[in-house]
Design a protein around this motif. Sequence first.
Motif, PDB file in Angstrom:
ATOM      1  N   SER A   1      -1.748   1.558  28.028  1.00 26.79           N
ATOM      2  CA  SER A   1      -0.543   0.732  27.852  1.00 26.79           C
ATOM      3  C   SER A   1      -0.204   0.541  26.371  1.00 26.79           C
ATOM      4  O   SER A   1       0.969   0.506  26.002  1.00 26.79           O
ATOM      5  N   ARG A   2      -1.214   0.455  25.517  1.00 27.64           N
ATOM      6  CA  ARG A   2      -0.960   0.201  24.099  1.00 27.64           C
ATOM      7  C   ARG A   2      -0.623   1.460  23.316  1.00 27.64           C
ATOM      8  O   ARG A   2      -0.099   1.370  22.200  1.00 27.64           O
TER       9      ARG A   2
ATOM     10  N   SER B   1      -0.485  -5.799  15.306  1.00 21.73           N
ATOM     11  CA  SER B   1      -0.478  -7.210  15.692  1.00 21.73           C
ATOM     12  C   SER B   1      -1.342  -7.445  16.941  1.00 21.73           C
ATOM     13  O   SER B   1      -2.110  -8.406  17.001  1.00 21.73           O
ATOM     14  N   VAL B   2      -1.219  -6.562  17.922  1.00 20.41           N
ATOM     15  CA  VAL B   2      -2.022  -6.678  19.143  1.00 20.41           C
ATOM     16  C   VAL B   2      -3.507  -6.486  18.810  1.00 20.41           C
ATOM     17  O   VAL B   2      -4.361  -7.256  19.277  1.00 20.41           O
ATOM     18  N   ALA B   3      -3.815  -5.494  17.992  1.00 22.96           N
ATOM     19  CA  ALA B   3      -5.210  -5.241  17.611  1.00 22.96           C
ATOM     20  C   ALA B   3      -5.785  -6.430  16.842  1.00 22.96           C
ATOM     21  O   ALA B   3      -6.948  -6.807  17.053  1.00 22.96           O
ATOM     22  N   ALA B   4      -4.989  -7.051  15.983  1.00 19.39           N
ATOM     23  CA  ALA B   4      -5.454  -8.224  15.231  1.00 19.39           C
ATOM     24  C   ALA B   4      -5.772  -9.373  16.183  1.00 19.39           C
ATOM     25  O   ALA B   4      -6.782 -10.068  16.013  1.00 19.39           O
TER      26      ALA B   4
ATOM     27  N   ASP C   1      -5.183 -15.481   9.928  1.00 20.48           N
ATOM     28  CA  ASP C   1      -4.756 -15.334   8.540  1.00 20.48           C
ATOM     29  C   ASP C   1      -5.276 -14.076   7.851  1.00 20.48           C
ATOM     30  O   ASP C   1      -5.188 -13.964   6.631  1.00 20.48           O
ATOM     31  N   LEU C   2      -5.816 -13.116   8.600  1.00 21.25           N
ATOM     32  CA  LEU C   2      -6.320 -11.893   7.974  1.00 21.25           C
ATOM     33  C   LEU C   2      -5.182 -11.142   7.292  1.00 21.25           C
ATOM     34  O   LEU C   2      -4.176 -10.820   7.925  1.00 21.25           O
ATOM     35  N   ALA C   3      -5.344 -10.890   6.013  1.00 20.37           N
ATOM     36  CA  ALA C   3      -4.368 -10.090   5.268  1.00 20.37           C
ATOM     37  C   ALA C   3      -4.545  -8.620   5.642  1.00 20.37           C
ATOM     38  O   ALA C   3      -5.550  -8.239   6.256  1.00 20.37           O
ATOM     39  N   GLY C   4      -3.604  -7.796   5.247  1.00 25.01           N
ATOM     40  CA  GLY C   4      -3.624  -6.374   5.609  1.00 25.01           C
ATOM     41  C   GLY C   4      -4.927  -5.672   5.303  1.00 25.01           C
ATOM     42  O   GLY C   4      -5.508  -5.018   6.168  1.00 25.01           O
ATOM     43  N   ARG C   5      -5.429  -5.790   4.084  1.00 27.27           N
ATOM     44  CA  ARG C   5      -6.662  -5.073   3.734  1.00 27.27           C
ATOM     45  C   ARG C   5      -7.877  -5.655   4.447  1.00 27.27           C
ATOM     46  O   ARG C   5      -8.823  -4.940   4.744  1.00 27.27           O
TER      47      ARG C   5
END
Length: 173
Positions: A133-134, A144-147, A66-70
């Motif tokens: 690869s990323r 999204s992958v980093a999150a 649920d982490l928001a952008g900031r």
Amino acid sequence: MRRAGLPGPAAARGALDRFNAASAAEAEELLLSCCHSRHWAERVASHRPYPTVDALLAAADEAGYDLAGRDLDEALAAECPVLPPPDAPPAARTALRAAHAAYESSFGHAFVISLDGVRPGERLDQVLAGIRSRLGNEPEEERSVAADELRRLARARLAFRLARDLTSHPAGA
């Protein structure tokens, strides 16, 4: 079956009890050492007491999803590049520095990857392959992958910190 390095249920109870009994500031400080999002740490700390370590780790996962952008920006900004082992060949060190620089130039933050479960001798190759690869990802896809990797890192770090707490406060001490 229990993963290597994680405490058994009885031993983990003491570490969990200390976490549950800690002040909000102490709990948040421990959590911030796992994921550098103040919102994430406050959210996980505010839901104490946790009945089990698994419940705590599940809450950490949920808060990570649920982490928001900031909040994600704050957490990613505090991450450091993965360093090569001290005995890595110079060519591997150079390749890793170049890969990190290309990644940070493309995405504006350090490359994050969870190496939980990867054998030490395979970690450098895993990091290099992951970065390469990323690098082809679109910015939103990579975010999204980093999150997701950050969520896995936070979970592994929290489990490690609880296990480390057991060594500094053994049961019965």
